[in-house]
Write a protein that holds these residues in place. Structure first.
Motif, PDB file in Angstrom:
ATOM      1  N   THR A 124     -43.841 -23.357  -9.983  1.00  0.00           N
ATOM      2  CA  THR A 124     -42.482 -23.764  -9.439  1.00  0.00           C
ATOM      3  C   THR A 124     -42.054 -22.578  -8.263  1.00  0.00           C
ATOM      4  O   THR A 124     -41.219 -21.837  -8.699  1.00  0.00           O
ATOM      5  N   GLY A 125     -42.799 -22.862  -7.235  1.00  0.00           N
ATOM      6  CA  GLY A 125     -42.629 -22.226  -6.027  1.00  0.00           C
ATOM      7  C   GLY A 125     -41.796 -22.897  -4.936  1.00  0.00           C
ATOM      8  O   GLY A 125     -41.225 -24.049  -5.144  1.00  0.00           O
ATOM      9  N   HIS A 126     -41.850 -22.388  -3.716  1.00  0.00           N
ATOM     10  CA  HIS A 126     -41.286 -22.935  -2.632  1.00  0.00           C
ATOM     11  C   HIS A 126     -41.433 -24.391  -2.283  1.00  0.00           C
ATOM     12  O   HIS A 126     -40.469 -25.160  -1.940  1.00  0.00           O
ATOM     13  N   THR A 181     -52.685 -39.017 -12.975  1.00  0.00           N
ATOM     14  CA  THR A 181     -53.179 -38.773 -11.666  1.00  0.00           C
ATOM     15  C   THR A 181     -52.787 -37.442 -11.306  1.00  0.00           C
ATOM     16  O   THR A 181     -51.669 -37.078 -11.364  1.00  0.00           O
ATOM     17  N   VAL A 182     -53.826 -36.659 -10.610  1.00  0.00           N
ATOM     18  CA  VAL A 182     -53.626 -35.268 -10.685  1.00  0.00           C
ATOM     19  C   VAL A 182     -53.585 -35.131  -9.015  1.00  0.00           C
ATOM     20  O   VAL A 182     -54.433 -35.547  -8.143  1.00  0.00           O
ATOM     21  N   VAL A 183     -52.238 -34.511  -8.421  1.00  0.00           N
ATOM     22  CA  VAL A 183     -52.381 -34.067  -7.167  1.00  0.00           C
ATOM     23  C   VAL A 183     -52.505 -32.553  -6.663  1.00  0.00           C
ATOM     24  O   VAL A 183     -51.698 -31.856  -7.117  1.00  0.00           O
ATOM     25  N   SER A 184     -53.412 -32.134  -6.166  1.00  0.00           N
ATOM     26  CA  SER A 184     -53.734 -30.848  -6.039  1.00  0.00           C
ATOM     27  C   SER A 184     -52.910 -30.187  -4.626  1.00  0.00           C
ATOM     28  O   SER A 184     -53.519 -30.764  -3.795  1.00  0.00           O
ATOM     29  N   LEU A 185     -52.203 -29.333  -4.683  1.00  0.00           N
ATOM     30  CA  LEU A 185     -51.684 -28.547  -3.414  1.00  0.00           C
ATOM     31  C   LEU A 185     -52.351 -27.341  -3.193  1.00  0.00           C
ATOM     32  O   LEU A 185     -51.662 -26.486  -2.704  1.00  0.00           O
ATOM     33  N   VAL A 186     -53.280 -26.898  -3.737  1.00  0.00           N
ATOM     34  CA  VAL A 186     -54.007 -25.565  -3.880  1.00  0.00           C
ATOM     35  C   VAL A 186     -54.886 -25.490  -2.618  1.00  0.00           C
ATOM     36  O   VAL A 186     -55.998 -26.219  -2.738  1.00  0.00           O
ATOM     37  N   ARG A 229     -50.795 -20.639  -7.141  1.00  0.00           N
ATOM     38  CA  ARG A 229     -51.328 -19.962  -6.279  1.00  0.00           C
ATOM     39  C   ARG A 229     -52.919 -19.748  -6.306  1.00  0.00           C
ATOM     40  O   ARG A 229     -53.375 -19.830  -7.254  1.00  0.00           O
ATOM     41  N   PRO A 230     -53.578 -19.918  -5.193  1.00  0.00           N
ATOM     42  CA  PRO A 230     -55.123 -20.034  -5.301  1.00  0.00           C
ATOM     43  C   PRO A 230     -55.889 -19.085  -6.121  1.00  0.00           C
ATOM     44  O   PRO A 230     -56.698 -19.461  -6.806  1.00  0.00           O
ATOM     45  N   PRO A 231     -55.231 -17.806  -6.201  1.00  0.00           N
ATOM     46  CA  PRO A 231     -56.221 -16.915  -6.850  1.00  0.00           C
ATOM     47  C   PRO A 231     -56.202 -16.969  -8.383  1.00  0.00           C
ATOM     48  O   PRO A 231     -57.164 -16.656  -9.025  1.00  0.00           O
ATOM     49  N   VAL A 235     -55.200 -24.047 -14.221  1.00  0.00           N
ATOM     50  CA  VAL A 235     -55.615 -25.129 -14.353  1.00  0.00           C
ATOM     51  C   VAL A 235     -56.562 -25.565 -15.366  1.00  0.00           C
ATOM     52  O   VAL A 235     -56.695 -26.477 -16.079  1.00  0.00           O
ATOM     53  N   GLY A 236     -57.564 -24.654 -15.468  1.00  0.00           N
ATOM     54  CA  GLY A 236     -58.743 -24.926 -16.518  1.00  0.00           C
ATOM     55  C   GLY A 236     -58.176 -24.520 -17.890  1.00  0.00           C
ATOM     56  O   GLY A 236     -59.025 -25.140 -18.726  1.00  0.00           O
ATOM     57  N   ALA A 237     -56.972 -24.235 -18.026  1.00  0.00           N
ATOM     58  CA  ALA A 237     -56.627 -23.873 -19.507  1.00  0.00           C
ATOM     59  C   ALA A 237     -55.969 -25.288 -19.781  1.00  0.00           C
ATOM     60  O   ALA A 237     -55.555 -25.388 -21.138  1.00  0.00           O
ATOM     61  N   LEU A 238     -55.615 -26.102 -19.209  1.00  0.00           N
ATOM     62  CA  LEU A 238     -55.070 -27.421 -19.258  1.00  0.00           C
ATOM     63  C   LEU A 238     -55.869 -28.358 -19.786  1.00  0.00           C
ATOM     64  O   LEU A 238     -57.009 -28.776 -19.572  1.00  0.00           O
ATOM     65  N   ARG A 239     -55.237 -29.450 -20.582  1.00  0.00           N
ATOM     66  CA  ARG A 239     -55.846 -30.617 -21.164  1.00  0.00           C
ATOM     67  C   ARG A 239     -55.312 -31.903 -20.412  1.00  0.00           C
ATOM     68  O   ARG A 239     -54.046 -32.315 -20.826  1.00  0.00           O
ATOM     69  N   PHE A 240     -56.110 -32.640 -19.671  1.00  0.00           N
ATOM     70  CA  PHE A 240     -55.659 -33.937 -18.946  1.00  0.00           C
ATOM     71  C   PHE A 240     -56.118 -34.992 -19.547  1.00  0.00           C
ATOM     72  O   PHE A 240     -57.066 -34.982 -20.542  1.00  0.00           O
TER      73      PHE A 240
END
Length: 260
Positions: A9-11, A89-94, A71-73, A79-84
């Motif tokens: 929840t950033g800019h 539909t996943v949109v990556s802004l990373v 954030r990329p770091p 993300v790896g901790a989440l269960r999809f």
């Protein structure tokens, strides 16, 4: 419209949420992660359709389209901790995390898109490069900007690299304002002129190719020809190309490593 969820929840998330929530036919439900509580709470107060998820997994569970804006770091860990679900539909802004890597992290979700919206999404203007092409996502992104599909991930990185010029551009205009002010013009007047001038130039470039406009403005013996000659002879444009090449190479290193 599908239920939207935002992890991070950033800019950029704040800008996208504002764009979606204030446009025509806004989503009935937008869920944001609680990580940045101040920003999340502000969005929930402003827009009735926005709620704050209990945690990141709750955001994923309650959404059909999930935007990853972390954030990329920390992206791999978060993300790896989440269960999809497979129907997500996943949109990556990373940034700096290529499609192959993100696809592994969001399994078993079948649809993964990479996108790079700008802060101007809040006003529903500006380009949004994305890859690969997806008609449904393009229709969604049309609500907050001008989606432009890349034909490959390297093309996508090429477009993304251009967003690295936001700070250099704003710094250039700030320098022009300082120069104008040093000549006795009030700062307020200098900024008002430059903002209108730059807006005017941007509108003009919608009407003809860049090279044509440059030629037409550079009247022989005129001030545009003079300024262009001085900047070109000083290799002023080379620094911009060098910056873009460096950013592009950085992005493609992550792509090459993911395929190694």
């Amino acid at each position: 419209m599908a239920a939207l969820g935002f992890i991070g929840t950033g800019h950029i998330t704040a800008a996208m949420v504002e764009g979606f929530a204030t446009g025509e036919d806004p989503p009935a439900r937008i869920t944001v992660s609680p990580r940045n509580r101040e920003t999340a709470a502000a969005l929930a107060r402003r827009f009735p359709s926005v709620s704050i998820g209990r945690d990141n997994q709750a955001v994923v569970d309650g959404s059909e389209i999930v935007f990853l804006a972390v954030r990329p770091p920390v992206a791999s860990e978060v993300v790896g901790a989440l269960r999809f679900r497979s129907d997500h539909t996943v949109v990556s802004l990373v940034a700096l995390h290529p499609e192959a890597e993100m696809r592994r992290l969001v399994r078993p979700a079948k649809t993964l898109i990479r996108a790079v919206p700008l802060p101007s999404s809040a006003r529903r203007i500006g380009p949004i490069a994305y890859y690969p092409h997806d008609a449904a996502i393009e229709s969604l992104l049309c609500r907050i900007g001008t989606p432009i599909a890349a034909g490959s991930e390297r093309e996508f990185h090429r477009l993304w690299s251009l967003t690295g010029l936001i700070s250099p551009y704003c710094s250039l205009v700030a320098e022009l304002a300082r120069w104008t002010e040093e000549g006795g013009v009030a700062r307020e007047s200098a900024e008002a002129y430059l903002k209108s001038f730059m807006h005017c130039l941007a509108m003009m470039t919608r009407e003809a190719p860049f090279e044509q406009l440059a030629r037409e403005a550079a009247t022989p013996g005129g001030i545009n020809e003079q300024a262009l000659t001085i900047i070109a002879e000083a290799k002023g444009f080379a620094s911009f190309r060098a910056a873009l090449e460096a950013v592009y190479a950085r992005m493609n290193r992550t792509l090459d490593l993911s395929k190694a």
